[in-house]
Design an enzyme around this catalytic site. Structure first.
Site, PDB file in Angstrom:
ATOM      1  CG  ASN A   9     -55.528  34.327 -10.064  1.00  0.00           C
ATOM      2  OD1 ASN A   9     -55.839  35.317 -10.734  1.00  0.00           O
ATOM      3  ND2 ASN A   9     -55.309  33.135 -10.605  1.00  0.00           N
ATOM      4  CD1 TRP A  10     -59.428  38.804  -6.558  1.00  0.00           C
ATOM      5  CD2 TRP A  10     -59.473  40.912  -7.320  1.00  0.00           C
ATOM      6  NE1 TRP A  10     -59.537  39.645  -5.481  1.00  0.00           N
ATOM      7  CE2 TRP A  10     -59.568  40.944  -5.914  1.00  0.00           C
ATOM      8  CE3 TRP A  10     -59.476  42.119  -8.025  1.00  0.00           C
ATOM      9  CZ2 TRP A  10     -59.670  42.136  -5.199  1.00  0.00           C
ATOM     10  CZ3 TRP A  10     -59.572  43.304  -7.316  1.00  0.00           C
ATOM     11  CH2 TRP A  10     -59.671  43.306  -5.918  1.00  0.00           C
ATOM     12  CE  LYS A  11     -58.559  31.358 -10.715  1.00  0.00           C
ATOM     13  NZ  LYS A  11     -58.889  29.949 -10.739  1.00  0.00           N
ATOM     14  CG  HIS A  95     -53.505  30.068 -13.328  1.00  0.00           C
ATOM     15  ND1 HIS A  95     -54.573  29.319 -13.767  1.00  0.00           N
ATOM     16  CD2 HIS A  95     -53.707  30.269 -12.005  1.00  0.00           C
ATOM     17  CE1 HIS A  95     -55.380  29.079 -12.736  1.00  0.00           C
ATOM     18  NE2 HIS A  95     -54.870  29.651 -11.655  1.00  0.00           N
ATOM     19  CD  GLU A  97     -58.225  29.397 -14.235  1.00  0.00           C
ATOM     20  OE1 GLU A  97     -58.037  30.624 -14.189  1.00  0.00           O
ATOM     21  OE2 GLU A  97     -58.733  28.754 -13.289  1.00  0.00           O
ATOM     22  CD  GLU A 169     -53.110  27.754  -8.456  1.00  0.00           C
ATOM     23  OE1 GLU A 169     -53.693  28.345  -7.539  1.00  0.00           O
ATOM     24  OE2 GLU A 169     -53.295  28.029  -9.657  1.00  0.00           O
ATOM     25  N   GLY A 175     -61.182  25.602  -8.370  1.00  0.00           N
ATOM     26  CA  GLY A 175     -62.581  25.981  -8.590  1.00  0.00           C
ATOM     27  C   GLY A 175     -63.568  24.843  -8.419  1.00  0.00           C
ATOM     28  CB  SER A 214     -60.902  24.178  -3.507  1.00  0.00           C
ATOM     29  OG  SER A 214     -61.465  23.979  -4.791  1.00  0.00           O
ATOM     30  N   GLY A 236     -61.501  31.856  -6.087  1.00  0.00           N
ATOM     31  CA  GLY A 236     -62.868  32.203  -5.701  1.00  0.00           C
ATOM     32  C   GLY A 236     -63.007  32.888  -4.345  1.00  0.00           C
TER      33      GLY A 236
END
Ligand code: 13P
Length: 257
Positions: A9-11, A95, A97, A169, A175, A214, A236
């Site tokens: 997931n490159w966000k 997600h 976010e 998650e 992160g 993470s 990440g």
């Protein structure tokens, strides 16, 4: 059999040219890997280029979000039909976010999951508790609420049910460099499968449950080595081709035994 997954997931990272550069270096690294689904979820603007590049490779394209309608006056949104046309298979839904920064409610998450099924996409439904809920021992209750509100009213049929992927998650692990322990994540994954059994019976055995938060090459096998965890959703550490390849390779070797 549940095929293991390694999902990037490159966000909101990488421009189109950076995404293409990544692909050019990454595809060689993972050419010999089979039996693991490696999925790349870039920002929307890179989907078209990556879609062309991924043809004839074993890599799979995913999106990070979508609207639930096929089309309409929804400024700034992307529809399931648009994703389908680009060869997108998986779509991340709910997600944390999206929930926390963009106010996505459980109701919206449900509509999106339903729409993903309707348009032949494979939804990756994200659920997870925050730090306060974790500390108050509310993890199970939070996950149950999130999972049930997304799926309870849906009856997509057995074949569709097996398309669902659930990603656990924990928000506090995303992160932060502080993942859940493999043991704890495994217990939670077992609990999620129990909930899925209650909802959808036997189909629960075919649904893949992932851990995210993470994950890196040093710890991925702590998670994917557990019975109810079928892969990882990675932020990440998925941005560097060497690291992503290392993780896909580790899962590949682990499953081959
Ligand atoms: P990190 O791997 O950066 O913790 O992000 C996890 C995540 O949110 C994947 O969807």
């Amino acid at each position: 059999m549940r095929i293991p997954m390694v999902i990037a997931n490159w966000k909101m990272y990488k421009t189109v040219s950076e995404a293409v550069d990544f692909f050019n270096r990454f595809s060689n690294e993972v050419e010999d890997i089979s039996g693991v689904e490696t999925v790349i979820c870039p920002p929307f603007v890179s989907l078209a280029d990556l879609s062309r590049l991924l043809t004839n490779t074993s890599l799979i394209l995913g999106a990070q979000n979508m609207h639930w309608e096929k089309e309409g006056a929804y400024t700034g949104e992307i529809s399931p039909l648009m994703l389908r046309e680009l060869g997108v298979k998986y779509v991340i839904i709910g997600h944390s976010e999206r929930r926390n920064f963009f106010g996505e409610s459980d109701r919206v998450v449900r509509k999106k999951v339903e729409s993903a099924f309707a348009y032949g996409l494979f939804p990756i439904l994200c659920i997870g508790e925050n730090w306060e809920q974790f500390n108050n021992g509310e993890t199970q209750q939070v996950l149950k609420e999130q999972l049930f509100s997304a799926l309870e009213e849906l009856n997509p049929g057995r074949e569709m049910m097996s398309r669902l992927v659930v990603a656990y998650e924990p928000v506090w692990a995303i992160g932060t460099g502080t993942p859940a322990t493999g043991e704890a994540a495994s217990k939670v994954a077992g609990y999620i499968r129990e909930l899925l059994r209650k909802l959808w019976g036997e189909a629960a055995e075919e649904i893949r449950i992932l851990y995210g938060g993470s994950v890196n090459p040093g710890n991925i096998l702590e998670f994917t080595g557990k019975p109810d965890i079928d892969g990882a959703l990675i932020g990440g550490s998925s941005l560097k081709e060497k690291l992503l390849a290392e993780m896909a390779r580790a899962v590949f070797h682990e499953r081959r035994g």
